[in-house]
Design a protein around this motif. Structure first.
Motif, PDB file in Angstrom:
ATOM      1  N   ALA A   9       8.883   6.716  -1.217  1.00  0.00           N
ATOM      2  CA  ALA A   9       7.680   5.898  -1.012  1.00  0.00           C
ATOM      3  C   ALA A   9       6.587   6.802  -0.446  1.00  0.00           C
ATOM      4  CB  ALA A   9       7.977   4.752  -0.048  1.00  0.00           C
ATOM      5  N   VAL A  10       5.393   6.746  -1.060  1.00  0.00           N
ATOM      6  CA  VAL A  10       4.257   7.585  -0.651  1.00  0.00           C
ATOM      7  C   VAL A  10       3.161   6.703  -0.074  1.00  0.00           C
ATOM      8  CG1 VAL A  10       2.700   9.433  -1.373  1.00  0.00           C
ATOM      9  CG2 VAL A  10       4.680   8.838  -2.805  1.00  0.00           C
ATOM     10  N   ARG A  11       2.605   7.122   1.039  1.00  0.00           N
ATOM     11  CA  ARG A  11       1.416   6.483   1.615  1.00  0.00           C
ATOM     12  C   ARG A  11       0.369   7.567   1.888  1.00  0.00           C
ATOM     13  NH1 ARG A  11       5.841   5.584   3.969  1.00  0.00           N
ATOM     14  NH2 ARG A  11       5.382   7.146   5.565  1.00  0.00           N
ATOM     15  N   SER A  59      -1.651   8.868   4.811  1.00  0.00           N
ATOM     16  CA  SER A  59      -1.581   8.640   6.255  1.00  0.00           C
ATOM     17  C   SER A  59      -2.726   9.310   6.990  1.00  0.00           C
ATOM     18  CB  SER A  59      -0.237   9.134   6.790  1.00  0.00           C
ATOM     19  OG  SER A  59      -0.085  10.514   6.567  1.00  0.00           O
ATOM     20  N   MET A  76      -1.647   2.604  -5.633  1.00  0.00           N
ATOM     21  CA  MET A  76      -0.556   2.128  -4.772  1.00  0.00           C
ATOM     22  C   MET A  76      -0.434   0.608  -4.840  1.00  0.00           C
ATOM     23  SD  MET A  76      -0.985   4.487  -1.436  1.00  0.00           S
ATOM     24  CE  MET A  76      -0.951   6.259  -1.591  1.00  0.00           C
ATOM     25  N   THR A  80       0.805  -1.221   0.000  1.00  0.00           N
ATOM     26  CA  THR A  80       0.000   0.000   0.000  1.00  0.00           C
ATOM     27  C   THR A  80       0.836   1.267   0.000  1.00  0.00           C
ATOM     28  OG1 THR A  80      -0.127  -0.170   2.385  1.00  0.00           O
ATOM     29  CG2 THR A  80      -1.957  -1.101   1.119  1.00  0.00           C
ATOM     30  N   GLU A  81       1.862   1.278  -0.830  1.00  0.00           N
ATOM     31  CA  GLU A  81       2.592   2.514  -1.042  1.00  0.00           C
ATOM     32  C   GLU A  81       2.969   2.591  -2.520  1.00  0.00           C
ATOM     33  OE1 GLU A  81       6.003   2.165   1.567  1.00  0.00           O
ATOM     34  OE2 GLU A  81       7.223   1.337  -0.037  1.00  0.00           O
ATOM     35  N   TYR A  84      -0.319  12.938   3.222  1.00  0.00           N
ATOM     36  CA  TYR A  84       0.569  11.902   2.698  1.00  0.00           C
ATOM     37  C   TYR A  84       1.760  11.722   3.629  1.00  0.00           C
ATOM     38  CZ  TYR A  84      -1.722  13.258  -1.715  1.00  0.00           C
ATOM     39  OH  TYR A  84      -2.624  13.560  -2.694  1.00  0.00           O
ATOM     40  N   ARG A 126       5.999   3.998  -5.228  1.00  0.00           N
ATOM     41  CA  ARG A 126       7.408   4.379  -5.222  1.00  0.00           C
ATOM     42  C   ARG A 126       7.769   5.191  -6.455  1.00  0.00           C
ATOM     43  NH1 ARG A 126      11.021  -0.406  -2.515  1.00  0.00           N
ATOM     44  NH2 ARG A 126       9.887  -0.345  -0.538  1.00  0.00           N
ATOM     45  N   LYS A 149      -5.396   5.099  -3.656  1.00  0.00           N
ATOM     46  CA  LYS A 149      -4.965   3.869  -2.982  1.00  0.00           C
ATOM     47  C   LYS A 149      -4.887   2.708  -3.972  1.00  0.00           C
ATOM     48  CE  LYS A 149      -6.197   4.882   1.791  1.00  0.00           C
ATOM     49  NZ  LYS A 149      -7.110   4.625   2.937  1.00  0.00           N
TER      50      LYS A 149
END
Lengths: 151, 151, 151, 151
Positions: free
Chosen positions: C77-79, C81, C136, C3-4, C90, C6, C133
């Protein structure tokens, strides 16, 4: 030598690179800052909020003689070195005190935005060049008094 | 047309300005990025950690034909357009697909740092230009296969 | 860890400073580039030409663990949050291979422009967060195959 | 309110983005410029040519309240908001006149370069914080007189 405008500046840390000197692309920002300061000195803004015209670049160039380093003070002298119906060409000299750092030029076109998003060149606003030149002759003697080391 | 190297890139948000197009100073960074990618393709680095020589700019110029906008893909084609004992001149063309965005050049000098901090021009490393040219002829056909729209 | 998203990048010369490392402000550009690449992977643009909404920053932060240097390859790396009615937060981790360079976050608000020029916060477009999402989970395994050293 | 230092600045064109406002990453440069101006006001330089220590960032953050636009004048107020043996934390408030644009902080560590290139944290130079604080109390009243609109 009254027919130029001088913009004073100090080198900021983020403008340096790992070679320990000002990155060569920073000089193009310095020239633009000086151009916009000249417009302000003439009572104008190059991008007022209600603008219907814009000023994209046609050409930009800089010749590097000596490097600038962090925290050094310098000035950018601006002249108008050429005018056509639809473009203005500025000439620049960057100096640290009396030491020449380099010479540059910017050619900028007067444009309007077309409805579909393109840019259309148009004639310069009447009286613009005279007004910019007026700011040069007025400005130079004042700064020469304040900062004699730069004159 | 195998004697050039192509560097592919996309316009990033921070490279635009309030006129809605790429700021004119960004093209000088694009040219430098392409130059350094050429060196890497030749197995070289312009600034290795143990470097005793450096490559400051002598001259930089760009002529703008059309604007680039946010998220547009483009490439920078690099050629070697002149060589002297102590300098290399690169020529650049920026294109979005087959549309020419502009042309530029960078002249860069080979220097060593003097003990007191000044820069002293020195002769180019032997074989450098041949090695860079080698990376051009090898590189171009490969990218032409991968991205035919850019060729 | 699917779930990220890149984003891969190399340090450019102009992003370094006279300390010989990447300037601390460059990481904020790296995070934004990764965010926009995530939107593109989701089939979206954060600033399409016909946009009626925008995404100004509410907060930005970065904690620095190790420096990056010229020409080093890294990824961001992006999530997601955090999400509220009108904002997306993010989380980011920057790594060179498996080495953590630092952690950051960006909180961004959804706004429309008011007629007089001000910005008015509005609710997030429906389905936006799910779509981001989705990009991701789809993206991560593909990149893990291509560049195993980064996984 | 004498225990802060004020750095005055105008928004430059290249600092804006296609959203028509100052790009969020520019505020990190504004904070750094204010920090370095504080050091100069204290008779110090953060990076003198003979430096054996450096000041990399440990953390940086900014909270955005309102946008800044091209040519607007603003100031950055700097305070010392925390000190440890090896770090200094600065707090910042950016204002346009009396309008708060945002708040930020920078935490910076004192380091020496190790022979192999790494950075080693070391204790702050003795008397540094007192000297910086001295520049704050001296500076604030002077600027309050010169530019009352900013006080």
């Amino acid at each position: 030598m009254g027919t130029e405008f001088r913009y004073h500046r100090r080198v900021q840390f983020a403008e340096t690179d790992m070679a320990g000197i000002v990155h060569f692309s920073s000089y193009f920002r310095y020239m633009e800052e000086a151009e916009h300061a000249l417009w302000r000195a003439a009572g104008l803004s190059i991008a007022p909020s209600e603008a219907t015209i814009g000023w994209p670049r046609v050409a930009a160039a800089f010749d590097y003689k000596r490097p600038l380093r962090f925290e050094e003070e310098f000035h950018v002298a601006v002249r108008i070195s050429g005018v056509s119906n639809r473009t203005v060409r500025y000439g620049f000299t960057v100096r640290r005190g009396e030491t020449v750092i380099g010479h540059g030029l910017l050619t900028t076109a007067c444009v309007t935005k077309r409805p579909e998003g393109g840019l259309q060149s148009v004639e310069l606003p009447e009286g613009l060049v005279e007004r910019l030149k007026g700011a040069m002759t007025e400005q130079a003697p004042i700064e020469a008094i304040v900062r004699p080391a730069d004159s």
